[in-house]
Scaffold this motif. Structure first.
Motif, short mmCIF file in Angstrom:
data_model
loop_
_atom_site.label_atom_id
_atom_site.label_comp_id
_atom_site.label_asym_id
_atom_site.label_seq_id
_atom_site.Cartn_x
_atom_site.Cartn_y
_atom_site.Cartn_z
N TYR A 16 0.87 -1.17 0.00
CA TYR A 16 0.00 0.00 0.00
C TYR A 16 0.91 1.22 0.00
O TYR A 16 1.86 1.29 0.78
N PHE A 17 0.63 2.18 -0.87
CA PHE A 17 1.49 3.36 -1.03
C PHE A 17 0.62 4.59 -1.16
O PHE A 17 -0.44 4.55 -1.78
N ARG A 18 1.09 5.69 -0.60
CA ARG A 18 0.37 6.97 -0.67
C ARG A 18 1.41 8.07 -0.77
O ARG A 18 2.36 8.10 0.01
N ASP A 19 1.24 8.99 -1.74
CA ASP A 19 2.16 10.10 -1.90
C ASP A 19 1.41 11.27 -2.53
O ASP A 19 1.28 11.35 -3.74
N GLN A 22 2.96 13.34 -5.32
CA GLN A 22 2.94 12.77 -6.66
C GLN A 22 1.51 12.52 -7.14
O GLN A 22 1.30 11.79 -8.09
N ASN A 23 0.54 13.11 -6.45
CA ASN A 23 -0.87 13.03 -6.82
C ASN A 23 -1.43 11.62 -6.63
O ASN A 23 -2.36 11.22 -7.31
N ILE A 24 -0.86 10.85 -5.72
CA ILE A 24 -1.33 9.48 -5.48
C ILE A 24 -2.06 9.44 -4.14
O ILE A 24 -1.44 9.55 -3.08
N LYS A 57 -4.72 2.28 -8.62
CA LYS A 57 -4.27 3.61 -8.23
C LYS A 57 -5.44 4.58 -8.24
O LYS A 57 -6.23 4.60 -9.18
N ARG A 58 -5.55 5.37 -7.16
CA ARG A 58 -6.55 6.43 -7.06
C ARG A 58 -5.80 7.73 -6.88
O ARG A 58 -4.90 7.83 -6.04
N TYR A 59 -6.15 8.73 -7.68
CA TYR A 59 -5.45 10.01 -7.67
C TYR A 59 -6.12 11.02 -6.74
O TYR A 59 -7.34 10.97 -6.53
N VAL A 60 -5.34 11.95 -6.22
CA VAL A 60 -5.87 13.02 -5.38
C VAL A 60 -6.70 13.96 -6.22
O VAL A 60 -7.81 14.35 -5.85
N SER A 61 -6.18 14.34 -7.39
CA SER A 61 -6.82 15.32 -8.25
C SER A 61 -6.61 14.92 -9.70
O SER A 61 -5.52 14.46 -10.06
#
Length: 161
Positions: A16-19, A22-24, A57-61
């Motif tokens: 699991y990764f979140r950044d 990097q818009n992730i 992958k789900r993007y912030v924006s």
């Protein structure tokens, strides 16, 4: 599970990764693969691996005409090198690359390099540099494109119970 004395099958791996830089918003990777110990002795371990998997992958924006989340099959390649430089200093280098579809960034790289030393019998100090790279970052809602590279320096003090 070891297939031979040096070759193994990693039956299941997950990450699991979140950044947000990097818009992730979230990235989940699942996979399976085969690895091989190139070197394994009392002071050094080095292995290489390859596998197949999937990435969500789900993007912030995202821009108005883009989907906020994607799925992709992936090809995963990696290598990990760990050695004792001296009796009190250990070095580790790990590199992983995932090849994914264009919408998920084309390729995802992760490099971790760490120097570790023992401060006391159960107390360790780790100095790590982490580099994450997305081959083709997804533009934000306002059209700006995040940097391909994200660097972190981590200082960790670990205590073993």
């Amino acid at each position: 599970a070891f297939l031979t004395s040096r070759t193994y099958w990693r039956t299941f791996n997950a990450e699991y990764f979140r950044d947000r830089f990097q818009n992730i918003d979230r990235q989940v990777s699942l996979g399976t693969g085969i690895g091989h110990d190139v070197v394994r002795d009392s002071s050094t371990e080095w292995d290489v691996s390859a596998g197949l998997g999937a990435v969500y992958k789900r993007y912030v924006s995202v821009q108005a005409d883009s989907e906020r989340s994607n799925r992709s099959a992936s090809l995963q390649l990696g290598s990990r090198f760990d050695t004792h430089l001296t009796s009190w200093l250990e070095y580790m280098l790990e590199l992983r690359v995932q090849f994914v579809n264009e919408r998920n960034g084309r390729y995802l790289q992760h490099l971790l390099t760490t120097l570790s030393t023992s401060l006391a019998s159960d107390l360790d100090l780790d100095l790590s540099l982490i580099w994450d790279r997305v081959g083709r970052p997804r533009p934000l809602q306002d059209g700006t494109v995040p940097e391909k590279d994200d660097y972190r320096f981590v200082v960790a003090v670990k205590y073993a119970f």
